[in-house]
Write a protein that holds these residues in place. Sequence first.
Motif, short mmCIF file in Angstrom:
data_model
loop_
_atom_site.label_atom_id
_atom_site.label_comp_id
_atom_site.label_asym_id
_atom_site.label_seq_id
_atom_site.Cartn_x
_atom_site.Cartn_y
_atom_site.Cartn_z
N GLN A 14 4.02 8.07 0.07
CA GLN A 14 3.86 7.66 1.47
C GLN A 14 3.71 6.15 1.55
O GLN A 14 2.99 5.54 0.75
N ASN A 15 4.37 5.55 2.52
CA ASN A 15 4.25 4.13 2.77
C ASN A 15 3.06 3.89 3.70
O ASN A 15 3.13 4.15 4.90
N ASP A 16 1.95 3.43 3.13
CA ASP A 16 0.76 3.14 3.92
C ASP A 16 0.66 1.67 4.30
O ASP A 16 -0.39 1.23 4.81
N SER A 17 1.72 0.91 4.05
CA SER A 17 1.78 -0.48 4.48
C SER A 17 2.18 -0.51 5.96
O SER A 17 2.53 0.51 6.56
N ASP A 18 2.13 -1.70 6.55
CA ASP A 18 2.47 -1.83 7.97
C ASP A 18 3.88 -2.40 8.17
O ASP A 18 4.21 -2.90 9.24
N ILE A 19 4.71 -2.33 7.12
CA ILE A 19 6.09 -2.81 7.18
C ILE A 19 7.02 -1.80 6.53
O ILE A 19 6.59 -0.96 5.73
N ASN A 20 8.31 -1.88 6.89
CA ASN A 20 9.31 -1.04 6.23
C ASN A 20 9.51 -1.49 4.80
O ASN A 20 9.60 -2.69 4.53
N LEU A 21 9.62 -0.52 3.88
CA LEU A 21 9.74 -0.86 2.47
C LEU A 21 10.94 -0.17 1.82
O LEU A 21 11.21 1.01 2.09
N ASN A 22 11.64 -0.92 0.98
CA ASN A 22 12.58 -0.36 0.01
C ASN A 22 11.78 -0.17 -1.28
O ASN A 22 11.34 -1.15 -1.89
N ILE A 23 11.59 1.07 -1.71
CA ILE A 23 10.65 1.37 -2.79
C ILE A 23 11.39 1.84 -4.04
O ILE A 23 12.27 2.70 -3.97
N ALA A 24 11.02 1.27 -5.17
CA ALA A 24 11.46 1.74 -6.49
C ALA A 24 10.23 2.22 -7.25
O ALA A 24 9.12 1.73 -7.03
N ILE A 25 10.43 3.19 -8.15
CA ILE A 25 9.29 3.72 -8.91
C ILE A 25 9.62 3.82 -10.39
O ILE A 25 10.78 3.86 -10.80
N ILE A 26 8.55 3.84 -11.20
CA ILE A 26 8.63 3.96 -12.65
C ILE A 26 7.68 5.08 -13.09
O ILE A 26 6.57 5.18 -12.56
N ALA A 27 8.11 5.90 -14.03
CA ALA A 27 7.25 6.96 -14.56
C ALA A 27 7.36 6.99 -16.08
O ALA A 27 8.37 6.60 -16.66
N GLY A 47 3.72 4.73 7.37
CA GLY A 47 3.22 6.08 7.56
C GLY A 47 4.19 7.18 7.20
O GLY A 47 3.83 8.36 7.20
N GLU A 48 5.42 6.82 6.84
CA GLU A 48 6.44 7.82 6.54
C GLU A 48 6.37 8.25 5.08
O GLU A 48 6.01 7.46 4.19
N THR A 49 6.69 9.51 4.81
CA THR A 49 6.73 10.03 3.45
C THR A 49 8.16 10.37 3.05
O THR A 49 9.02 10.59 3.90
N VAL A 50 8.39 10.42 1.74
CA VAL A 50 9.70 10.81 1.22
C VAL A 50 9.50 11.44 -0.15
O VAL A 50 8.59 11.08 -0.90
N ASP A 99 0.85 -1.19 0.00
CA ASP A 99 0.00 0.00 0.00
C ASP A 99 0.89 1.24 0.00
O ASP A 99 1.40 1.65 1.05
N ILE A 100 1.08 1.82 -1.18
CA ILE A 100 1.94 3.00 -1.36
C ILE A 100 1.11 4.09 -2.04
O ILE A 100 0.51 3.84 -3.09
N THR A 101 1.09 5.27 -1.46
CA THR A 101 0.28 6.36 -1.99
C THR A 101 1.17 7.46 -2.55
O THR A 101 2.09 7.93 -1.87
N PHE A 102 0.90 7.88 -3.79
CA PHE A 102 1.60 9.01 -4.39
C PHE A 102 0.82 10.28 -4.06
O PHE A 102 -0.36 10.40 -4.40
N LEU A 103 1.48 11.23 -3.42
CA LEU A 103 0.80 12.40 -2.87
C LEU A 103 0.76 13.57 -3.85
O LEU A 103 -0.22 14.30 -3.90
N GLU A 104 1.83 13.79 -4.59
CA GLU A 104 1.86 14.90 -5.54
C GLU A 104 3.04 14.75 -6.48
O GLU A 104 4.00 14.04 -6.19
#
Length: 204
Positions: free
Chosen positions: A28-41, A67-70, A5-10
Amino acid sequence: EDSFDITFLEETSYYDSDDYFHLVGELQNDSDINLNIAIIAAFYDIDGNVLDADNLSMMPISSLAPGETVTYDISNWKSLNNNEGLFDTVDNYSVQWDPGWTWDTSARYVDIATIDEGSEYDEFWGTTFTGNVENDSGENLAGAVVIVNLYDPESGALLAMGYETIFDEIPDGEVTDYEVIVPVEADFDLDAVEHTIIAKGKMP
């Protein structure tokens, strides 16, 4: 693949003073675990053809807590950076997390302090933020990351971001310096924006 569950804010896009295209945003990481996140655009024309695509193999920090954002900056575009006027043909775009390169991780970061902060604008280098990070975590750290975000003071919209990774160990109570270069548009007015400086210490 695992579903997180990952939310793109803007998102915001711009060309910097060297005519490099940037897609900057926050998630924002809306999951309940720590995530290493990669993205594609990707950017598309009105017929749905892909004009350009790019990815980030990880965020500025390699472990985002629940719950943390980056913030992030995707800027290694091949077509948009080398074909003048191409962006004028963009009709829409997409940005998503990469299911092949996003996973749960046991890595952990802690908030640490920044001191002796300074900043200046240079039309060649962009906006440079300097200072020191202070390991006030109570533990020895394997390294740190300093993230600088620039915001529109009226709308609160993210305008640009940059970061520096410190790979050296930082013993408890010790201080080390940082320099973060934030690429910005030509004739940028540093005094007309607001900024935040976030420092994260990486646990061993």
